[in-house]
Design a protein around this motif. Structure first.
Motif, PDB file in Angstrom:
ATOM      1  N   LYS B 304      54.415  48.628  39.788  1.00  0.00           N
ATOM      2  CA  LYS B 304      55.205  49.910  40.527  1.00  0.00           C
ATOM      3  C   LYS B 304      54.340  50.000  41.733  1.00  0.00           C
ATOM      4  CE  LYS B 304      57.009  52.621  36.816  1.00  0.00           C
ATOM      5  NZ  LYS B 304      56.635  53.964  35.892  1.00  0.00           N
ATOM      6  N   SER B 305      54.841  50.433  42.899  1.00  0.00           N
ATOM      7  CA  SER B 305      54.337  50.196  44.143  1.00  0.00           C
ATOM      8  C   SER B 305      53.033  50.984  44.214  1.00  0.00           C
ATOM      9  CB  SER B 305      55.317  50.824  45.208  1.00  0.00           C
ATOM     10  OG  SER B 305      56.330  49.435  45.336  1.00  0.00           O
ATOM     11  N   ASP B 306      53.146  52.324  43.411  1.00  0.00           N
ATOM     12  CA  ASP B 306      51.690  53.185  43.404  1.00  0.00           C
ATOM     13  C   ASP B 306      50.727  52.705  42.513  1.00  0.00           C
ATOM     14  OD1 ASP B 306      53.443  53.799  41.411  1.00  0.00           O
ATOM     15  OD2 ASP B 306      53.308  56.109  41.645  1.00  0.00           O
ATOM     16  N   GLU B 307      50.963  51.373  41.763  1.00  0.00           N
ATOM     17  CA  GLU B 307      50.208  51.089  40.731  1.00  0.00           C
ATOM     18  C   GLU B 307      49.674  49.632  41.019  1.00  0.00           C
ATOM     19  OE1 GLU B 307      51.775  53.632  36.967  1.00  0.00           O
ATOM     20  OE2 GLU B 307      52.464  51.630  37.279  1.00  0.00           O
ATOM     21  N   VAL B 308      49.338  49.337  42.055  1.00  0.00           N
ATOM     22  CA  VAL B 308      49.158  47.875  42.687  1.00  0.00           C
ATOM     23  C   VAL B 308      47.620  47.631  42.027  1.00  0.00           C
ATOM     24  CG1 VAL B 308      48.651  46.320  44.533  1.00  0.00           C
ATOM     25  CG2 VAL B 308      50.674  47.828  44.472  1.00  0.00           C
ATOM     26  N   PRO B 309      47.285  46.673  41.283  1.00  0.00           N
ATOM     27  CA  PRO B 309      45.811  46.268  41.183  1.00  0.00           C
ATOM     28  C   PRO B 309      45.251  45.894  42.293  1.00  0.00           C
ATOM     29  CG  PRO B 309      47.454  44.579  40.190  1.00  0.00           C
ATOM     30  CD  PRO B 309      48.203  45.554  40.726  1.00  0.00           C
ATOM     31  N   HIS B 310      43.944  45.686  41.924  1.00  0.00           N
ATOM     32  CA  HIS B 310      42.878  45.164  43.177  1.00  0.00           C
ATOM     33  C   HIS B 310      43.211  43.709  42.958  1.00  0.00           C
ATOM     34  CE1 HIS B 310      39.965  44.915  39.904  1.00  0.00           C
ATOM     35  NE2 HIS B 310      39.151  44.220  40.869  1.00  0.00           N
ATOM     36  N   SER B 311      42.805  42.970  44.160  1.00  0.00           N
ATOM     37  CA  SER B 311      42.847  41.470  44.048  1.00  0.00           C
ATOM     38  C   SER B 311      41.356  41.107  44.688  1.00  0.00           C
ATOM     39  CB  SER B 311      43.795  40.957  45.030  1.00  0.00           C
ATOM     40  OG  SER B 311      43.332  41.160  46.453  1.00  0.00           O
ATOM     41  N   ALA B 312      41.145  39.747  44.348  1.00  0.00           N
ATOM     42  CA  ALA B 312      39.713  39.374  44.607  1.00  0.00           C
ATOM     43  C   ALA B 312      39.813  37.755  44.530  1.00  0.00           C
ATOM     44  CB  ALA B 312      38.534  39.849  43.834  1.00  0.00           C
ATOM     45  N   LYS B 313      38.790  37.100  44.925  1.00  0.00           N
ATOM     46  CA  LYS B 313      38.647  35.709  44.778  1.00  0.00           C
ATOM     47  C   LYS B 313      37.646  35.395  43.799  1.00  0.00           C
ATOM     48  CE  LYS B 313      39.328  32.244  47.731  1.00  0.00           C
ATOM     49  NZ  LYS B 313      39.420  31.341  48.765  1.00  0.00           N
ATOM     50  N   THR B 314      36.877  36.584  43.334  1.00  0.00           N
ATOM     51  CA  THR B 314      36.006  36.321  42.272  1.00  0.00           C
ATOM     52  C   THR B 314      36.356  37.296  41.017  1.00  0.00           C
ATOM     53  OG1 THR B 314      34.565  38.080  43.052  1.00  0.00           O
ATOM     54  CG2 THR B 314      34.319  36.008  43.804  1.00  0.00           C
ATOM     55  N   LEU B 315      35.732  36.967  39.864  1.00  0.00           N
ATOM     56  CA  LEU B 315      36.110  37.947  38.998  1.00  0.00           C
ATOM     57  C   LEU B 315      34.986  37.683  37.805  1.00  0.00           C
ATOM     58  CD1 LEU B 315      37.328  36.559  35.965  1.00  0.00           C
ATOM     59  CD2 LEU B 315      39.237  36.755  37.309  1.00  0.00           C
ATOM     60  N   TYR B 385      44.243  41.632  39.371  1.00  0.00           N
ATOM     61  CA  TYR B 385      44.220  41.515  38.195  1.00  0.00           C
ATOM     62  C   TYR B 385      43.599  42.931  37.640  1.00  0.00           C
ATOM     63  CZ  TYR B 385      39.232  40.415  39.573  1.00  0.00           C
ATOM     64  OH  TYR B 385      38.220  40.370  40.299  1.00  0.00           O
ATOM     65  N   ASP B 386      43.535  43.271  36.597  1.00  0.00           N
ATOM     66  CA  ASP B 386      43.030  44.657  35.969  1.00  0.00           C
ATOM     67  C   ASP B 386      42.013  44.462  35.196  1.00  0.00           C
ATOM     68  OD1 ASP B 386      45.474  46.483  36.462  1.00  0.00           O
ATOM     69  OD2 ASP B 386      46.449  44.899  35.435  1.00  0.00           O
ATOM     70  N   ASN B 387      41.251  45.518  34.984  1.00  0.00           N
ATOM     71  CA  ASN B 387      39.907  45.477  33.931  1.00  0.00           C
ATOM     72  C   ASN B 387      40.555  45.309  32.719  1.00  0.00           C
ATOM     73  OD1 ASN B 387      37.690  45.106  35.419  1.00  0.00           O
ATOM     74  ND2 ASN B 387      37.425  47.520  35.848  1.00  0.00           N
ATOM     75  N   TYR B 388      40.274  44.577  31.586  1.00  0.00           N
ATOM     76  CA  TYR B 388      40.768  44.483  30.305  1.00  0.00           C
ATOM     77  C   TYR B 388      40.771  45.955  29.660  1.00  0.00           C
ATOM     78  CZ  TYR B 388      41.742  43.305  25.551  1.00  0.00           C
ATOM     79  OH  TYR B 388      42.328  42.873  24.409  1.00  0.00           O
ATOM     80  N   ALA B 393      47.100  43.188  29.175  1.00  0.00           N
ATOM     81  CA  ALA B 393      47.828  42.119  29.723  1.00  0.00           C
ATOM     82  C   ALA B 393      47.450  41.515  30.994  1.00  0.00           C
ATOM     83  CB  ALA B 393      49.207  42.528  29.784  1.00  0.00           C
ATOM     84  N   GLY B 394      47.080  42.738  31.966  1.00  0.00           N
ATOM     85  CA  GLY B 394      46.549  42.291  33.427  1.00  0.00           C
ATOM     86  C   GLY B 394      45.172  41.870  33.301  1.00  0.00           C
ATOM     87  N   GLY B 395      44.365  42.270  32.154  1.00  0.00           N
ATOM     88  CA  GLY B 395      43.182  42.014  32.212  1.00  0.00           C
ATOM     89  C   GLY B 395      42.372  40.876  31.301  1.00  0.00           C
ATOM     90  N   SER B 396      43.431  40.032  30.655  1.00  0.00           N
ATOM     91  CA  SER B 396      43.031  39.028  29.985  1.00  0.00           C
ATOM     92  C   SER B 396      43.359  37.695  30.525  1.00  0.00           C
ATOM     93  CB  SER B 396      43.462  39.214  28.659  1.00  0.00           C
ATOM     94  OG  SER B 396      44.742  39.295  28.540  1.00  0.00           O
ATOM     95  N   PHE B 397      42.774  36.496  30.228  1.00  0.00           N
ATOM     96  CA  PHE B 397      43.256  35.152  30.499  1.00  0.00           C
ATOM     97  C   PHE B 397      42.755  34.008  29.626  1.00  0.00           C
ATOM     98  CE2 PHE B 397      39.265  36.053  32.648  1.00  0.00           C
ATOM     99  CZ  PHE B 397      38.493  34.966  32.373  1.00  0.00           C
ATOM    100  N   ILE B 413      38.553  40.627  31.251  1.00  0.00           N
ATOM    101  CA  ILE B 413      37.909  40.715  32.671  1.00  0.00           C
ATOM    102  C   ILE B 413      37.351  42.311  32.719  1.00  0.00           C
ATOM    103  CG2 ILE B 413      38.484  41.391  35.127  1.00  0.00           C
ATOM    104  CD1 ILE B 413      40.815  39.608  34.896  1.00  0.00           C
ATOM    105  N   GLY B 414      35.988  42.306  33.390  1.00  0.00           N
ATOM    106  CA  GLY B 414      35.391  43.650  33.483  1.00  0.00           C
ATOM    107  C   GLY B 414      34.039  43.706  32.738  1.00  0.00           C
TER     108      GLY B 414
END
Lengths: 299, 414
Positions: B304-315, B385-388, B393-397, B413-414
Motif C-alpha cells: 500500500k502506498s502509505d506503507e512503503v518499507p525502508h530500503s538499504a544496501k545493508t542489513l 525490507y521490514d524488521n522481522y 514475511a517482509g523481515g525474513s530470508f 532482520i532487525g
C-alpha cells in the motif's frame, strides 16, 4: 456488501507452490497417473494460472497394466482442458532390455516405472516433476520436502535435505539434477476427497462401487486380470468393490464398498479404520519399501 | 476446513511421542493397520509399551538408531480443524530443525518433564519460539502421574518458566501452562479428574479454541511470484500478478506502490480462478490486476502506498546457520527474500548466542552449524525490507550457497 474471498489454506498453499515452480524452473512437468491426487493437482494448476492455460505438460508413465477406466478418463480430461499429454511406456524399456519383467506371484511393473520416468526426464530435460504424493500417505513420504532435490540418477538423499522455512522455496539446482515437487504434501486423504466433493471434480469410475471379478490373497482383494498372476487355488468371485487408491492393477487392492457417490466415499473414509495405503500391495514388500523406491528415483 | 500448524520439540524422554500418539489415538486418527504396525514393531524391539515414534521416524536410519533426524509431519483432524504437527528433535544439534518447524507454526508445544523441571532444552525451545515470534506457546508439564499429580510441582515449574518469560522481548506472546500425563491421557484430549485443582483446558480443547487469524496484523505485502499473460483473444491485454497476500488484506481500489521501482497504481481487480472479489485476506493466493500498465515482474512487491518499507544496501539479521560449512566474514551468499534474490556479502559477525542461552559471544569469528548469531550483510543492490518483529514475511530470508545451491541459513532482520 463487499465480496471477500474465503481462503482455503491448503488450496492456497498448493497454488503458491505451483506458481513457484513455474517461476523457478524452465521445464516443469506434472506426473499424471490418472489417480485422484493427480487429478486434484490438475484442478489446482488450472486455478493457479487462470485465465492462462496450464503452462506445462502432463507425463503419464504407462505400465501397460492400467485399469482401462483410468486411461479412458485421462484422455477425456486432456481433451476437455486442452492439455499437452506425454505418455511413455514401461513396455518400451522392457523391449529394449533395460529392465526385466518380474515373474511369479507378486510380479508387478510398479518398480519398473522408475526407469521409464528417469528416461523421460532425460529425454525432455525436465527440471521439475510435480507429483501428487502426500506426507500422510506413508512414513517415508512424511519426511519429504515440498521441493525435493534429486541427483542425475534420480536419487533421493533423504539424510541431507534442504531446510524449508516459511514460504521460501529454494529451487536452485545443477544441470542434470531435478526437483520433485509436491504441492499437496500437507493434504490428507480426507482433505483430497473433501476437495473433490466441494469442487465437483470428476474422477474415474473405479473409485465408485462396482461389480468386479476378484480374488483374495493375504487378506487383500485383487483384480482378476490377465496382468495379475493368480494361483490355481485362488478362487475368482464377483464382488462389490471400489478402489481407494489407484496404481496399476498389479499393485492396487480393492475394498468392499457400496459407496457410489463422492458424498458416500467421504462418509466412508471418515469412519474407516484402515489407511489408504493399506490397500497398496507395493508398500507391503518391506518396512522400508517406499524409502528404497524413492532412493532409486521413484516419485 | 481450518488448518492449524503446530511445532513440537523435545526428546523421546519427555514423552513427546507419547503425547502425539495420544492425540492421534484419542482423535481416532490412527488407523488399525498403522496401529498394528506400531504394535508389531514395538514388540519386535522388545518394548513393554507402544513406541509411537516408530510411526513418525520414517527413515531406516532413524529407526535403526532410535533417533529423529529430520522433521516429521503428523496429521490429524477433529470436526473443527485439521492439525499439522511439525515434530522436531530437541537437542542442540537439531536447532536448525527446530527453527524450520517453528517457521511454519502458528502455535508451539513445549514439553517439560514434571520430575526434571525447566532444563537447557526448554530454554532453547523457548528462545527459538521467541526469536521466530510464534504467538501461542503451550507449556505442557508432562508425567504429572509420576509426581502424584501434585499441584505444587506444577506451580514451581510454572514460576521457573515465568522467570524465563519475563526476559522475553515478545510481550504479545501468549504462554499457557497445562499439567498433563500423556501416558494416561490426562488433560491431553480430555480433562482429567486426577487434577481437580487445574481449571484450564485440556491440550486439545485449547488448540480447538485457538483462533490464529487473530494474530496482530501488519502492513500488507504482496510479493509477485509470476505474471499471468494468457495470450488468448478474449484476454488480449491481460496482465495478472500472481502471488500470496501477507499481513493486512488488500482491496480493490487500494493505492499501491510497486517495489523496487516505486511506481504507483491502483488495484483494479482481485481474482481467484474465474471469480472476482472486492477483498482478500492474508494467506490468499490470488491474481491482482492494476489500473495502469506498469512494469511488474517476479521479485517485485506490491505494498500500500502509505506503507512503503525502508530500503538499504545493508542489513543486520539474526541468523540461524544450517550448513556444515561455517559462515565467515567475506563470504558471498544469495539472499532469497520473498520471491526476490540478491547477492550478499557477509560484512561482519556481531555476536553468537551461547548454546545454553546464558549470553552472547561477541568475539566469535564464525557461525557454525546450528548456531544463532547476529550478522551484518552488504547487498549487491538496494533491498526493500521490514524488521522481522514488524512483519514476518517482509523481515525474513534464506541464504543460498552459490556453489552447492543448498539453503545454508535463515535470517530474521532487525
Amino acid at each position: 456488501m463487499s465480496k471477500i474471498l474465503k481462503t482455503n489454506a491448503l488450496e492456497s498453499e498448493a497454488i503458491y507452490i505451483f506458481r513457484e515452480v513455474v517461476a523457478q524452473f524452465e521445464n516443469p512437468v506434472l506426473l499424471f497417473s490418472g489417480g485422484k491426487d493427480s487429478i486434484t493437482l490438475v484442478r489446482l494448476a488450472q486455478k493457479a494460472f487462470y485465465p492462462g492455460k496450464i503452462p506445462f505438460p502432463l507425463l503419464h508413465v504407462d505400465t501397460g497394466h492400467n485399469f482401462p477406466e483410468t486411461i479412458e478418463f485421462r484422455d477425456k480430461l486432456v481433451e476437455e482442458l486442452g492439455l499437452n499429454l506425454i505418455v511413455r511406456h514401461v513396455q518400451d524399456a522392457i523391449d529394449e532390455g533395460k529392465v526385466t519383467e518380474e515373474t511369479g506371484k507378486y510380479s508387478s511393473r510398479n518398480m519398473l516405472q522408475t526407469t521409464t520416468l528417469l528416461d523421460a526426464i532425460e529425454e525432455f530435460k525436465f527440471d521439475a516433476c510435480i507429483g501428487g504424493a502426500r506426507r500422510d500417505e506413508e512414513k517415508a513420504r512424511a519426511k519429504e520436502r515440498i521441493f525435493s532435490v534429486r541427483d542425475d540418477f534420480g536419487q533421493w538423499d533423504e539424510k541431507n535435505q534442504r531446510p524449508e522455512l516459511f514460504d521460501l522455496l529454494n529451487g536452485k539446482i545443477e544441470i542434470g539434477q531435478n526437483v520433485r515437487v509436491f504441492p499437496i504434501s500437507n493434504w490428507t486423504e480426507l482433505d483430497v476427497w473433501s476437495y473433490i466433493e466441494q469442487e465437483h471434480i470428476e474422477i474415474p469410475s473405479i473409485y465408485f462401487s462396482h461389480k468386479r471379478e476378484t480374488f483374495v490373497r493375504d487378506g487383500l482383494i485383487w483384480s482378476a486380470s490377465k496382468y495379475v498372476y493368480r494361483e490355481e487355488d485362488e478362487e475368482v468371485l464377483e464382488r462389490i468393490v471400489r478402489f481407494r487408491t489407484v496404481g496399476d492393477m498389479t499393485c492396487t487392492a480393492a475394498v468392499e464398498s457400496d459407496a457410489d457417490t463422492i458424498e458416500q466415499i467421504v462418509k466412508e473414509i471418515k469412519v474407516s479404520t484402515i489407511s489408504e495405503r493399506g490397500a497398496r500391495i507395493d508398500d507391503k514388500r518391506s518396512e522400508a519399501a517406499m524409502e528404497k523406491r524413492k532412493q532409486q528415483g521413484y516419485f | 476446513m481450518e488448518v492449524l500448524k503446530i511445532a513440537t520439540a523435545g526428546s523421546v524422554d519427555d514423552g513427546k511421542s507419547t503425547l502425539i500418539g495420544r492425540l492421534l489415538y484419542d482423535t481416532k486418527s490412527l488407523t488399525d493397520d498403522k496401529l498394528e504396525a506400531i504394535e508389531r514393531n514395538s514388540k519386535k524391539k522388545g518394548y513393554d509399551y507402544l513406541d509411537f515414534s516408530l510411526a513418525t521416524d520414517g527413515l531406516v536410519a532413524e529407526r535403526e538408531q532410535g533417533i529423529t533426524i529430520d522433521v516429521a509431519h503428523i496429521y490429524f483432524s477433529t470436526k473443527k480443524k485439521s492439525y499439522i504437527i511439525a515434530d522436531t528433535p530437541g537437542h542442540v544439534e537439531y536447532t536448525r530443525n527446530m527453527v524450520t518447524g517453528a517457521s511454519q507454526a502458528q502455535a508451539s508445544i513445549i514439553l517439560i518433564d514434571a520430575r526434571k523441571g525447566v532444563i537447557e532444552q526448554t530454554y532453547r525451545h523457548f528462545f527459538i519460539n521467541n526469536l521466530l515470534r510464534v504467538k501461542h506457546v503451550i507449556v505442557a508439564v508432562n508425567k504429572m502421574d509420576l509426581v502424584d499429580y501434585d499441584q505444587q510441582v506444577f506451580e514451581d515449574i510454572k514460576a521457573d518458566f515465568e522467570k524465563l518469560n519475563a526476559q522475553s522481548s515478545y510481550e504479545e506472546q501468549e504462554v499457557t501452562f497445562i499439567p498433563i500425563s500423556a501416558l494416561k491421557g490426562d488433560n491431553v484430549a480430555q480433562k482429567t479428574d486426577a487434577m481437580s485443582w487445574y481449571t484450564g483446558d485440556s491440550v486439545l480443547d485449547f488448540l480447538e479454541a485457538l483462533k490464529p487469524e487473530q494474530e496482530e496484523l501488519t502492513a500488507a505485502r504482496f510479493p509477485v511470484q509470476t505474471v499471468i499473460r494468457p495470450k488468448k483473444d478474449e484476454f488480449h491485454d491481460y496482465r495478472g500478478y500472481a502471488g500470496k497476500i501477507y499481513g493486512n488484506s488488500l482491496k480493490v481500489g487500494d493505492a499501491v506502490t510497486v517495489l523496487p521501482s516505486l511506481t504507483s497504481s491502483k488495484i483494479k481487480s482481485i481474482e481467484f480462478f474465474d471469480e472476482q472479489y472486492d477483498e482478500a485476506i492474508a494467506g490468499s493466493s490470488v491474481t491482482i490486476t492494476l489500473e495502469n500498465d506498469i512494469n511488474v515482474t517476479r521479485g517485485d512487491i506490491l505494498v500500500k502506498s502509505d506503507e512503503v518499507p525502508h530500503s538499504a544496501k545493508t542489513l543486520t539479521a539474526s541468523v540461524c546457520w544450517m550448513d556444515g560449512k561455517a559462515l565467515i566474514p567475506g563470504a558471498k551468499y544469495e539472499i532469497q527474500h520473498n520471491t526476490n534474490r540478491v547477492l550478499a556479502k557477509i560484512d561482519s559477525i556481531e555476536n553468537v548466542i551461547s548454546t545454553d542461552y546464558s549470553g552472547e559471544d561477541s568475539s566469535a569469528t564464525q557461525l557454525t552449524l546450528n548456531e544463532i548469531g547476529k550478522v551484518n550483510f552488504k547487498l549487491s543492490k538496494n533491498l526493500f525490507y521490514d524488521n522481522y518483529t514488524d512483519n514476518k514475511a517482509g523481515g525474513s530470508f534464506i541464504l543460498i550457497d552459490t556453489q552447492s545451491n543448498t539453503t545454508a541459513g535463515v535470517g530474521f532482520i532487525g
